[in-house]
Design a protein around this motif. Structure first.
Motif, PDB file in Angstrom:
ATOM      1  N   ASN A  57      -8.376 -12.695 -14.085  1.00 51.26           N
ATOM      2  CA  ASN A  57      -8.989 -13.247 -12.882  1.00 51.26           C
ATOM      3  C   ASN A  57      -9.440 -12.237 -11.845  1.00 51.26           C
ATOM      4  O   ASN A  57      -9.571 -12.569 -10.676  1.00 51.26           O
ATOM      5  CB  ASN A  57      -8.019 -14.219 -12.211  1.00 51.26           C
ATOM      6  N   ARG A  58      -9.662 -10.991 -12.272  1.00 50.53           N
ATOM      7  CA  ARG A  58     -10.177 -10.026 -11.302  1.00 50.53           C
ATOM      8  C   ARG A  58     -11.704  -9.993 -11.374  1.00 50.53           C
ATOM      9  O   ARG A  58     -12.285 -10.037 -12.467  1.00 50.53           O
ATOM     10  CB  ARG A  58      -9.637  -8.632 -11.590  1.00 50.53           C
ATOM     11  N   VAL A  59     -12.302  -9.885 -10.189  1.00 49.57           N
ATOM     12  CA  VAL A  59     -13.759  -9.781 -10.139  1.00 49.57           C
ATOM     13  C   VAL A  59     -14.151  -8.341 -10.450  1.00 49.57           C
ATOM     14  O   VAL A  59     -13.587  -7.407  -9.884  1.00 49.57           O
ATOM     15  CB  VAL A  59     -14.270 -10.199  -8.741  1.00 49.57           C
ATOM     16  N   VAL A  60     -15.089  -8.165 -11.373  1.00 49.53           N
ATOM     17  CA  VAL A  60     -15.610  -6.828 -11.682  1.00 49.53           C
ATOM     18  C   VAL A  60     -17.080  -6.806 -11.294  1.00 49.53           C
ATOM     19  O   VAL A  60     -17.856  -7.665 -11.725  1.00 49.53           O
ATOM     20  CB  VAL A  60     -15.538  -6.513 -13.197  1.00 49.53           C
ATOM     21  N   ASN A  61     -17.459  -5.853 -10.464  1.00 53.36           N
ATOM     22  CA  ASN A  61     -18.871  -5.664 -10.139  1.00 53.36           C
ATOM     23  C   ASN A  61     -19.398  -4.503 -10.972  1.00 53.36           C
ATOM     24  O   ASN A  61     -18.708  -3.482 -11.122  1.00 53.36           O
ATOM     25  CB  ASN A  61     -19.038  -5.347  -8.654  1.00 53.36           C
ATOM     26  N   PHE A  62     -20.591  -4.670 -11.501  1.00 57.68           N
ATOM     27  CA  PHE A  62     -21.137  -3.576 -12.323  1.00 57.68           C
ATOM     28  C   PHE A  62     -22.649  -3.485 -12.130  1.00 57.68           C
ATOM     29  O   PHE A  62     -23.315  -4.477 -11.834  1.00 57.68           O
ATOM     30  CB  PHE A  62     -20.776  -3.775 -13.803  1.00 57.68           C
ATOM     31  N   ASP A  63     -23.162  -2.258 -12.312  1.00 59.92           N
ATOM     32  CA  ASP A  63     -24.604  -2.046 -12.162  1.00 59.92           C
ATOM     33  C   ASP A  63     -25.336  -2.619 -13.343  1.00 59.92           C
ATOM     34  O   ASP A  63     -24.855  -2.508 -14.475  1.00 59.92           O
ATOM     35  CB  ASP A  63     -24.904  -0.536 -12.118  1.00 59.92           C
ATOM     36  N   VAL A  64     -26.496  -3.198 -13.080  1.00 55.77           N
ATOM     37  CA  VAL A  64     -27.302  -3.631 -14.218  1.00 55.77           C
ATOM     38  C   VAL A  64     -28.342  -2.578 -14.535  1.00 55.77           C
ATOM     39  O   VAL A  64     -28.730  -2.398 -15.668  1.00 55.77           O
ATOM     40  CB  VAL A  64     -27.983  -4.988 -13.992  1.00 55.77           C
ATOM     41  N   GLN A  65     -28.782  -1.823 -13.527  1.00 57.37           N
ATOM     42  CA  GLN A  65     -29.761  -0.780 -13.810  1.00 57.37           C
ATOM     43  C   GLN A  65     -29.027   0.457 -14.275  1.00 57.37           C
ATOM     44  O   GLN A  65     -27.908   0.719 -13.835  1.00 57.37           O
ATOM     45  CB  GLN A  65     -30.544  -0.449 -12.552  1.00 57.37           C
ATOM     46  N   GLY A  66     -29.697   1.190 -15.176  1.00 63.10           N
ATOM     47  CA  GLY A  66     -29.101   2.439 -15.609  1.00 63.10           C
ATOM     48  C   GLY A  66     -28.088   2.248 -16.715  1.00 63.10           C
ATOM     49  O   GLY A  66     -27.526   3.192 -17.208  1.00 63.10           O
ATOM     50  N   SER A  67     -27.846   0.989 -17.123  1.00 65.16           N
ATOM     51  CA  SER A  67     -26.945   0.791 -18.249  1.00 65.16           C
ATOM     52  C   SER A  67     -27.662   1.209 -19.522  1.00 65.16           C
ATOM     53  O   SER A  67     -28.879   1.226 -19.581  1.00 65.16           O
ATOM     54  CB  SER A  67     -26.563  -0.684 -18.354  1.00 65.16           C
ATOM     55  N   THR A  68     -26.908   1.471 -20.542  1.00 60.72           N
ATOM     56  CA  THR A  68     -27.535   1.938 -21.768  1.00 60.72           C
ATOM     57  C   THR A  68     -28.060   0.779 -22.598  1.00 60.72           C
ATOM     58  O   THR A  68     -27.583  -0.336 -22.498  1.00 60.72           O
ATOM     59  CB  THR A  68     -26.529   2.716 -22.617  1.00 60.72           C
ATOM     60  N   ASN A  69     -29.021   1.101 -23.425  1.00 58.94           N
ATOM     61  CA  ASN A  69     -29.538   0.116 -24.361  1.00 58.94           C
ATOM     62  C   ASN A  69     -28.483  -0.084 -25.440  1.00 58.94           C
ATOM     63  O   ASN A  69     -28.316   0.756 -26.313  1.00 58.94           O
ATOM     64  CB  ASN A  69     -30.838   0.660 -24.959  1.00 58.94           C
TER      65      ASN A  69
END
Ligand code: 5AD
Ligand code: SF4
Length: 483
Positions: free
Chosen positions: A407-419
């Motif tokens: 139940n922890r919220v994780v924020n993550f970048d969508v740009q710059g992620s790998t293919n």
């Protein structure tokens, strides 16, 4: 123009759930649209909770504010529902004669008819009875909003803990028929829901009638729900230690879709206080159940509810609660100052501990729990966690967020992620999938990723633990797991 409905909710998830059902019922019957702004609403509903608060006063002060709106617009309809309505009934209208509707948690499905009667006669309608299963039968299918959904499987409570008002306000336990729950979850899954949270005051007392004439318990229900296509994660809340049994532990062992998290309220670590609370178990019994659970799920996150300052709680009793908390390594839990609820047995107990002492105990307990939860978060850094992506992060539209099993919220970048899964960029925005996160082919990479990731499970590596959330790096999106 559609008529507008504003609902103000006090209280727990159960109450939030009930408010959503009220909105669904009035949307289906009268075409009401929800609004956050009471000033533009035609109907104002207050859904109240009295489990811990001096809710009566809160209700009447809120009604006082709404009264001014009604003076300006005499056609405005004002209703009060929930636990306070159930306790006070028609007395609400005697004290606040401008209220048109009073309904209890078990009669919210009758709102459309009650509203019609008020509109036709201009006389108040009051119904706070307990018609039991009728409530579930008469509600429209829930509207689906997002990838997580709450599903109420039972109502009420027959445990009668000495401090608790729930059995009086919501009535005795009754379970929704098994096939109805299955049908609702199939419907939700078909509309994109991936995680289901089974709700009830005492969900592990679930005993749902099956079409075969037999009864299903919570463990069996979980096994069936896990087979539904699209459902990738199941949770339930709240349960009682006394009825947390081996069949549920076996479900944790054998159903991977059951989230690695259990909320099991303990209330106190002192056997003397547990007996006064009429909880029906000792601290040792609680501990052995959690130990058994951890044999099959070694890294399960366990959260709890604790009441501090129950009448007669001594420093020794409180120390036993602190010890239990250490022993169990509870994750982010809820703790409350005891509050006497009118009509409950504990309200008659002598309570001579000064409030400052109780408050000091509560703050000691809460700071220790915060430290323990922070340590659990820190230990998650570097691990891979499966999250259900819910939408854009609250603070940054460039980020997405989702919830881990604990139940922890994780924020993550969508740009710059790998293919992660494709060698070529998608041909158009429509065919963009979350497996292709960065690259050409989308007008806006962030937007493309946003759309496709929402409502899916994804693996992230946790890179940082913050106070109320985690930061992560997207590894690969996965489909909803199958059992
Ligand atoms: N005072 C304080 N906390 C209470 N709870 C229930 N009744 C009371 C009360 N009278 C807490 C319990 C329960 C949670 C939902 O609310 O910890 O598990
Ligand atoms: Fe209240 Fe929970 Fe006890 Fe039921 S089991 S009486 S809801 S505290």
């Amino acid at each position: 123009m559609p008529r507008k409905l504003h609902i103000k909710t006090f209280g727990c998830q159960m109450n939030e759930y009930d408010s959503a059902r009220m909105a669904d019922a009035l949307a289906a019957s009268h075409g009401f649209e929800a609004t956050d702004n009471p000033a533009e609403a035609d109907v104002l509903l207050l859904n109240t909770c009295s489990i811990r608060e001096k809710a009566q006063e809160k209700v009447f002060s809120q009604l006082g504010l709404w009264r001014e709106l009604k003076t300006a617009r005499p056609d405005l309809i004002i209703g009060v529902g929930g636990c306070v309505a159930s306790q006070e009934g028609a007395a609400i209208i005697r004290r606040a004669p401008y209220v048109n509707l009073v309904f209890g948690p078990q009669t919210l499905h009758r709102l459309p008819q009650m509203l019609d009667s008020v509109l036709a006669t201009r006389r108040p309608a009051v119904d706070v009875s307990f018609p039991e299963i009728e409530k579930f039968d008469r509600l429209p299918d829930p509207r689906v909003d997002g990838a997580r959904a709450f599903v109420s499987i039972m109502e009420g409570c027959s445990k009668y803990c000495s401090f608790c008002v729930v059995p009086y306000t919501r009535g005795e336990e009754f379970s929704r028929p098994f096939d109805d729950v299955i049908a609702e979850v199939v419907h939700l899954a078909e509309h994109g829901v991936r995680e289901v949270i089974l709700l009830g005051q005492n969900v592990n007392a679930y005993r749902g009638a099956m079409h075969t004439g037999e009864f299903a318990d919570l463990a069996l229900l979980i096994r069936y729900l896990a087979e539904i296509d699209g459902i990738g994660r199941l949770r339930f809340t709240t349960s009682h230690p006394q009825v947390f049994n081996e069949r549920l532990i076996a479900a944790y062992a054998e159903v991977p879709k059951l989230a690695n998290h259990l909320h099991l309220p303990v209330q106190s670590g002192s056997d003397r206080i547990l007996a006064l609370m009429k909880r029906g178990h000792t601290a040792l019994e609680y501990k052995s159940k959690i130990r058994r659970l951890r044999e099959v799920r070694p890294d399960i996150s366990v959260t709890t509810d604790i009441i501090v300052g129950f009448p007669g709680e001594t420093e020794t009793d409180f120390a036993a609660t602190m010890n239990l908390m250490e022993d169990m390594n509870f994750d982010t839990s809820f703790s409350f100052l005891y509050s006497a609820r009118p009509g409950t047995p504990a309200a008659e107990f002598v309570d001579d501990t000064p409030r400052e002492i109780k408050e000091a105990r509560l703050s000691r307990l809460q700071s220790r729990n915060t430290e323990m939860a922070a340590a659990i978060s820190r230990r998650m850094v570097g691990t891979t966690q499966r999250i259900l992506v819910e939408g854009p992060a609250r603070k940054s539209p460039r980020q997405m967020c989702g919830r881990t099993e604990n139940n922890r919220v994780v924020n993550f970048d969508v740009q710059g992620s790998t293919n992660a899964g494709r060698s070529r960029p998608p041909a158009s925005r429509d065919t963009c999938t979350s497996l292709y996160i960065a690259g050409a082919g989308c007008e806006s990479v962030a937007e493309c990723a946003d759309k496709s990731l929402i409502g899916r499970f994804a693996d992230v590596e946790v890179t940082e633990a913050l106070t109320n959330s985690l930061r992560g790096r997207l590894l690969v999106e996965t489909q909803a797991r199958r059992a």
